[in-house]
Design a protein around this motif. Structure first.
Motif, PDB file in Angstrom:
ATOM      1  N   GLY A 184       0.774  -1.232   0.000  1.00 30.95           N
ATOM      2  CA  GLY A 184       0.000   0.000   0.000  1.00 30.95           C
ATOM      3  C   GLY A 184       0.803   1.278   0.000  1.00 30.95           C
ATOM      4  O   GLY A 184       0.309   2.315   0.438  1.00 30.95           O
ATOM      5  N   GLU A 185       2.027   1.251  -0.516  1.00 29.65           N
ATOM      6  CA  GLU A 185       2.850   2.454  -0.560  1.00 29.65           C
ATOM      7  C   GLU A 185       3.005   2.954  -1.983  1.00 29.65           C
ATOM      8  O   GLU A 185       3.192   2.171  -2.920  1.00 29.65           O
ATOM      9  CB  GLU A 185       4.243   2.182   0.036  1.00 29.65           C
ATOM     10  CG  GLU A 185       5.248   3.312  -0.095  1.00 29.65           C
ATOM     11  CD  GLU A 185       4.897   4.581   0.665  1.00 29.65           C
ATOM     12  OE1 GLU A 185       3.751   5.059   0.566  1.00 29.65           O
ATOM     13  OE2 GLU A 185       5.790   5.114   1.348  1.00 29.65           O
ATOM     14  N   ARG A 186       2.946   4.260  -2.153  1.00 32.19           N
ATOM     15  CA  ARG A 186       3.269   4.868  -3.436  1.00 32.19           C
ATOM     16  C   ARG A 186       4.750   4.655  -3.737  1.00 32.19           C
ATOM     17  O   ARG A 186       5.595   4.729  -2.847  1.00 32.19           O
ATOM     18  CB  ARG A 186       2.988   6.380  -3.379  1.00 32.19           C
ATOM     19  CG  ARG A 186       3.405   7.117  -4.649  1.00 32.19           C
ATOM     20  CD  ARG A 186       3.186   8.604  -4.521  1.00 32.19           C
ATOM     21  NE  ARG A 186       4.087   9.221  -3.550  1.00 32.19           N
ATOM     22  CZ  ARG A 186       4.088  10.525  -3.288  1.00 32.19           C
ATOM     23  NH1 ARG A 186       3.216  11.330  -3.874  1.00 32.19           N
ATOM     24  NH2 ARG A 186       4.933  11.014  -2.407  1.00 32.19           N
ATOM     25  N   THR A 192       2.454  10.491  -8.178  1.00 31.75           N
ATOM     26  CA  THR A 192       1.057  10.088  -8.049  1.00 31.75           C
ATOM     27  C   THR A 192       0.965   8.841  -7.181  1.00 31.75           C
ATOM     28  O   THR A 192       1.978   8.259  -6.796  1.00 31.75           O
ATOM     29  CB  THR A 192       0.443   9.786  -9.426  1.00 31.75           C
ATOM     30  OG1 THR A 192       1.048   8.586  -9.948  1.00 31.75           O
ATOM     31  CG2 THR A 192       0.681  10.937 -10.398  1.00 31.75           C
ATOM     32  N   ASP A 193      -0.284   8.409  -6.918  1.00 32.40           N
ATOM     33  CA  ASP A 193      -0.482   7.215  -6.101  1.00 32.40           C
ATOM     34  C   ASP A 193      -0.314   5.923  -6.893  1.00 32.40           C
ATOM     35  O   ASP A 193      -0.345   4.832  -6.332  1.00 32.40           O
ATOM     36  CB  ASP A 193      -1.855   7.233  -5.431  1.00 32.40           C
ATOM     37  CG  ASP A 193      -2.993   7.482  -6.423  1.00 32.40           C
ATOM     38  OD1 ASP A 193      -3.085   6.757  -7.426  1.00 32.40           O
ATOM     39  OD2 ASP A 193      -3.780   8.419  -6.193  1.00 32.40           O
ATOM     40  N   GLY A 194      -0.166   6.019  -8.223  1.00 30.80           N
ATOM     41  CA  GLY A 194       0.089   4.838  -9.045  1.00 30.80           C
ATOM     42  C   GLY A 194      -1.140   4.010  -9.360  1.00 30.80           C
ATOM     43  O   GLY A 194      -1.008   2.920  -9.935  1.00 30.80           O
ATOM     44  N   VAL A 195      -2.340   4.500  -9.029  1.00 27.79           N
ATOM     45  CA  VAL A 195      -3.577   3.777  -9.343  1.00 27.79           C
ATOM     46  C   VAL A 195      -4.148   4.376 -10.628  1.00 27.79           C
ATOM     47  O   VAL A 195      -4.738   5.466 -10.615  1.00 27.79           O
ATOM     48  CB  VAL A 195      -4.593   3.876  -8.185  1.00 27.79           C
ATOM     49  CG1 VAL A 195      -5.895   3.173  -8.553  1.00 27.79           C
ATOM     50  CG2 VAL A 195      -4.004   3.279  -6.918  1.00 27.79           C
ATOM     51  N   ARG A 218      -0.336   4.860   0.520  1.00 22.35           N
ATOM     52  CA  ARG A 218      -1.214   5.325  -0.562  1.00 22.35           C
ATOM     53  C   ARG A 218      -2.574   5.810  -0.057  1.00 22.35           C
ATOM     54  O   ARG A 218      -3.263   6.558  -0.773  1.00 22.35           O
ATOM     55  CB  ARG A 218      -1.486   4.189  -1.552  1.00 22.35           C
ATOM     56  CG  ARG A 218      -0.338   3.773  -2.422  1.00 22.35           C
ATOM     57  CD  ARG A 218      -0.834   2.755  -3.452  1.00 22.35           C
ATOM     58  NE  ARG A 218       0.122   1.707  -3.679  1.00 22.35           N
ATOM     59  CZ  ARG A 218       0.799   1.540  -4.812  1.00 22.35           C
ATOM     60  NH1 ARG A 218       0.606   2.364  -5.808  1.00 22.35           N
ATOM     61  NH2 ARG A 218       1.655   0.544  -4.950  1.00 22.35           N
ATOM     62  N   LEU A 221      -3.292   9.530  -0.008  1.00 18.95           N
ATOM     63  CA  LEU A 221      -3.196  10.070  -1.368  1.00 18.95           C
ATOM     64  C   LEU A 221      -4.467   9.764  -2.153  1.00 18.95           C
ATOM     65  O   LEU A 221      -4.973  10.612  -2.899  1.00 18.95           O
ATOM     66  CB  LEU A 221      -1.985   9.477  -2.085  1.00 18.95           C
ATOM     67  CG  LEU A 221      -0.627   9.752  -1.428  1.00 18.95           C
ATOM     68  CD1 LEU A 221       0.467   8.992  -2.170  1.00 18.95           C
ATOM     69  CD2 LEU A 221      -0.332  11.245  -1.439  1.00 18.95           C
ATOM     70  N   LEU A 222      -5.002   8.578  -1.984  1.00 16.32           N
ATOM     71  CA  LEU A 222      -6.248   8.214  -2.657  1.00 16.32           C
ATOM     72  C   LEU A 222      -7.427   8.961  -2.038  1.00 16.32           C
ATOM     73  O   LEU A 222      -8.385   9.305  -2.749  1.00 16.32           O
ATOM     74  CB  LEU A 222      -6.443   6.699  -2.602  1.00 16.32           C
ATOM     75  CG  LEU A 222      -5.484   5.952  -3.531  1.00 16.32           C
ATOM     76  CD1 LEU A 222      -5.296   4.509  -3.085  1.00 16.32           C
ATOM     77  CD2 LEU A 222      -5.983   6.003  -4.967  1.00 16.32           C
ATOM     78  N   THR A 231      -6.269  -1.260   3.417  1.00 20.00           N
ATOM     79  CA  THR A 231      -5.292  -2.350   3.367  1.00 20.00           C
ATOM     80  C   THR A 231      -5.801  -3.523   4.179  1.00 20.00           C
ATOM     81  O   THR A 231      -6.552  -3.346   5.150  1.00 20.00           O
ATOM     82  CB  THR A 231      -3.925  -1.935   3.934  1.00 20.00           C
ATOM     83  OG1 THR A 231      -4.089  -1.453   5.270  1.00 20.00           O
ATOM     84  CG2 THR A 231      -3.273  -0.856   3.072  1.00 20.00           C
TER      85      THR A 231
END
Length: 283
Positions: A184-186, A192-195, A218, A221-222, A231
Motif C-alpha cells: 500500500g505504498e506509493r 502520483t499514487d500509481g492507481v 497510498r 493520497l487516494l 489495506t
C-alpha cells in the motif's frame, strides 16, 4: 557515493540497478543485479526472472501469512536466480533508494547464501556479493496478466476484480471494486499514487506496515482523489495473491472515504465487499 531520488547510497551498489518496483524493469536491465522496493512474493519473483536479472534483492514485506513476502525467493532458486530480501523494518517498501542505503537482509535463497549473503548484512554489501553470480538461462514460462473477475453481474459485467499487481489496473476498472495484492505504498519516484483508474474501492496488502508506515502510504493520497482505499493485514492474507487478499484478508487500515462506506478495521475484506455490493454497511 552516487545519488538517486536525491539520496546518497553506498558505492557498493554502483553497478546495481535500483528500482522502486520490479515491474519497472527494462530490457537494458537483463544480466544486472537489481535492488527493487517490491515485496518478495511470487509475482515479483516472476517479473524479476522474466527480466533476465542476474540477481535480485526485494523487500520481505513483513514475511506475513504463509511467508508470502519471501515466497519468491524459492521460485527464483528454481529458476537459477540468486535472491535475497531486506527486512521491512530497515527500509521503506516501494523505495529502492532507501533500501539501497539503509536496507538490512532478513532472508536469502541458497544461491545467494552460496555467494556469501547472510541475514543482518547490509543490502549494499549483499549487492556487491551478488554481482559475482553467473548469468542463468533458466526462466519461467510466460504467464498471462494476473487479473481475475471475482464478482460479476448476471450478464457477466465485472463488479469486483482481483489484480496481483496494482500495475495491472487501467481505465476499464473505473467504478469497480478492485482488490490488489500490491503493497500500500506509493512508489518513491512517482508523484502520483500509481492507481491508473478511478475505482469505487481499491484495496492493498499492508506489507506489515513497516518503516515509516510505508505499507499504508497510498491511503491518504487516494483520499485526496476521493477514492475509498484500505489495506488488509499481511498476517491475514498472502501479499502478491489477490484471491488470498479477497478471501482471507482482514482490514488493517482504511482512509476516511472507505470508513464513510462502512469499513471497519478487523472486518474480513470479503464481508465488507459483500456489504457494499448488497447496499449494506458493516457497522
Amino acid at each position: 557515493m552516487r545519488q538517486i531520488h536525491n539520496m546518497e547510497y553506498p558505492s557498493e551498489v554502483a553497478a546495481a540497478r535500483v528500482l522502486d518496483s520490479i515491474t519497472k524493469l527494462t530490457p537494458e536491465d537483463a544480466g544486472r543485479v537489481v535492488i527493487a522496493g517490491s515485496h518478495g512474493g511470487s509475482y515479483a519473483a516472476y517479473c524479476a526472472a522474466r527480466g533476465n536479472v542476474r540477481a535480485v534483492i526485494l523487500n520481505d514485506a513483513g514475511v506475513g501469512w504463509l511467508q508470502a513476502g519471501i515466497a519468491g525467493l524459492m521460485d527464483l532458486q528454481q529458476w537459477g536466480v540468486p535472491a535475497a530480501a531486506a527486512d521491512y523494518r530497515s527500509c521503506r517498501i516501494g523505495d529502492g533508494a532507501d533500501m539501497a542505503r539503509h536496507g538490512v537482509l532478513s532472508h536469502a535463497n541458497a544461491l545467494a547464501r552460496a555467494l556469501g549473503c547472510r541475514p543482518r548484512m547490509s543490502v549494499a554489501d549483499a549487492a556487491a556479493l551478488l554481482s559475482r553470480a553467473p548469468a542463468s538461462q533458466a526462466r519461467p514460462a510466460l504467464q498471462k496478466e494476473s487479473r481475475t473477475v471475482l464478482e460479476a453481474t448476471a450478464d457477466g459485467a465485472a463488479l469486483v476484480v482481483g489484480a496481483d499487481s496494482v500495475s495491472l489496473l487501467n481505465a476499464d476498472d473505473d467504478g469497480r471494486i478492485v482488490v490488489t495484492a500490491s503493497h500500500g505504498e506509493r512508489l518513491a519516484g512517482l508523484q502520483t499514487d500509481g492507481v491508473n483508474a478511478v475505482p469505487r474501492l481499491v484495496t492493498f496488502n499492508d506489507a506489515g506496515i513497516g518503516k515509516d508506515s510505508a505499507g499504508i502510504g497510498r491511503l491518504p493520497l487516494l483520499q485526496q482523489r476521493g477514492i475509498a482505499a484500505l489495506t488488509v493485514s499481511a498476517y491475514s492474507a498472502r501479499i502478491g495473491d489477490a484471491l488470498s487478499c479477497y478471501q482471507e484478508g482482514r482490514i488493517s487500515c482504511a482512509n476516511a472515504r472507505a470508513r464513510e462506506l462502512g469499513c471497519r478495521v478487523g472486518t474480513p475484506l470479503k464481508t465488507f465487499i459483500d456489504a457494499l455490493l448488497n447496499g449494506r454497511g458493516t457497522y
